[in-house]
Design an enzyme around this catalytic site. Structure first.
Site: not given
Length: 416
Positions: A160, A76-78
């Site tokens: 992303q 998962k992204d930040r």
């Protein structure tokens, strides 16, 4: 370049996306739950403003274990709040109690027999708030959501995947061509005001000046690839060729994946108006299990596509990628042969890098959609299958108001 939209260009509104972490909430839909016994401790955690890799790194530091012994179903992204499962090999519950990691809260834990691996999830449930949305926004959102429920979502890899500057695919191409001077400059140097982190921007400037140790000291600890490249480069006194020979290809595979993703997106962009149509010679993707089969009778298979049992698929280059026939083959060959005479030669380069490749559906189902509006704030809820990007939905609503980089097209001919 930008990717074309699936929905009507005039159907859009302006709003602020990801104006705070709490405005982007992701919750994994697990494929299974821990059974209560086994040598892997599954922890259900909530993280805020941290990538999955950062959480894994910090957990490994706190527990004195190797990162390879921590499993995950999806990265998962930040930016945002995420609830997801991780598995920890041979760790006891009591060891977790005293672990304190800022931005991470353990919500539940139990034991299971196997390690969590990528893909061990059904999908993700998103709750996204868009701030400063005008009164027309909910009506437009509901209209577009109704269309997406029928046609599906264009299965683009999200921004992303390509980095803040939209150039990860350029690094992947340079790796494929063994142009190591360019690889090192793009990863470590090439300072640009687009860079959001002042610290990283300064590190890039120092690299360009040849101040390698100073640059290393500025790169954040969680930035594994640039830090490892710099360490090896310092060990070889700045010899890029020698450093490249010593560096593990696995550590750079992220950029090759970005290149694969970029070419998939380009193929999808060419087919965007017919992603819900089956062509003769297509490789149809079976949504229930991920199997792929060659279409012989497009008219018969179209009925299954209308029921969303199958969808046309696009290429992820590698040794396991099957080539389609007829119209789709012509589409893919045109994309891959842009500036190159040899489509098969490009595929073989990915094969030599031990990249499996395969097929990815051009569209995915869009389910459980909800639109709520209150005081100029739009709440969007929906489910997507594993491996799909919520940004592919949001960009359909905001169109050019959606923040994404200008994707740079790799030079197919350099280094050949």
């Amino acid at each position: 370049m930008k990717w074309p939209y699936l929905t009507e260009p005039e159907q859009k509104f302006s709003a602020k996306f990801k104006s705070s972490p709490q405005h982007f909430i992701v919750e994994e839909i697990p494929a299974y739950l821990p059974a209560g016994e086994g040598e892997h401790l599954y922890i259900w955690l909530e993280k805020t403003n941290l990538t999955t890799d950062q959480v894994i790194f910090r957990l490994s530091q706190a527990l004195g274990m190797k990162t390879k012994n921590i499993g995950y179903a999806g990265k998962k992204d930040r930016v945002g709040v995420t609830r997801q499962w991780l598995s920890l090999w041979r760790i006891k519950k009591e060891q977790i109690v005293d672990v304190q990691i800022p931005g991470v809260t353990v919500l539940q834990m139990d034991y299971h027999k196997n390690k969590l691996r990528p893909g061990h999830l059904q999908g993700n449930r998103f709750s996204i708030f868009l701030a400063e949305a005008d009164a027309a926004a909910p009506g437009i959102a509901r209209h577009l959501f109704a269309k997406l429920e029928t046609t599906g979502v264009a299965n683009y890899f999200g921004p992303q995947r390509f980095g803040i500057k939209g150039d990860n695919q350029l690094i992947g191409m340079a790796i494929l061509q063994s142009d190591w001077q360019r690889v090192f400059r793009l990863v470590l140097g090439n300072p640009d005001e687009v860079e959001k982190s002042v610290q990283i921007l300064q590190a890039r400037i120092l690299y360009e000046k040849g101040q390698l140790t100073e640059a290393l000291n500025l790169w954040p600890k969680e930035q594994f690839i640039p830090r490892n490249l710099l360490r090896r480069l310092i060990e070889t006194n700045g010899d890029i060729a020698k450093t490249a020979r010593r560096f593990s290809g696995k550590q750079l595979i992220f950029y090759l994946h970005a290149l694969q993703s970029f070419w998939f997106n380009r193929c999808l962009a060419q087919r965007i108006r017919e992603i819900n149509r089956i062509w003769p010679g297509d490789l149809a993707y079976l949504h229930k299990n991920g199997a792929v089969f060659r279409v012989a009778d497009a008219e018969v298979e179209q009925e299954r596509a209308d029921r969303f049992e199958i969808s046309p698929s696009g290429p992820i280059l590698g040794r396991k990628m099957i080539e389609p026939e007829e119209k789709e083959l012509q589409l893919e060959a045109k994309v891959f042969s842009d500036g190159r005479p040899d489509f098969s030669g490009l595929k073989s380069k990915f094969t030599r890098r031990n990249l499996d490749g395969g097929r990815r559906p051009y569209r995915v189902p869009f389910q459980n959609a909800v639109v709520e509006y209150d005081n100029n704030r739009l709440l969007l809820k929906f489910d997507l299958p594993a491996g799909c990007y919520a940004t592919s939905v949001i960009r359909e609503l905001l169109k050019e108001n959606f923040p994404e980089p200008d994707y740079q097209i790799p030079d197919f001919t350099a280094g050949n």
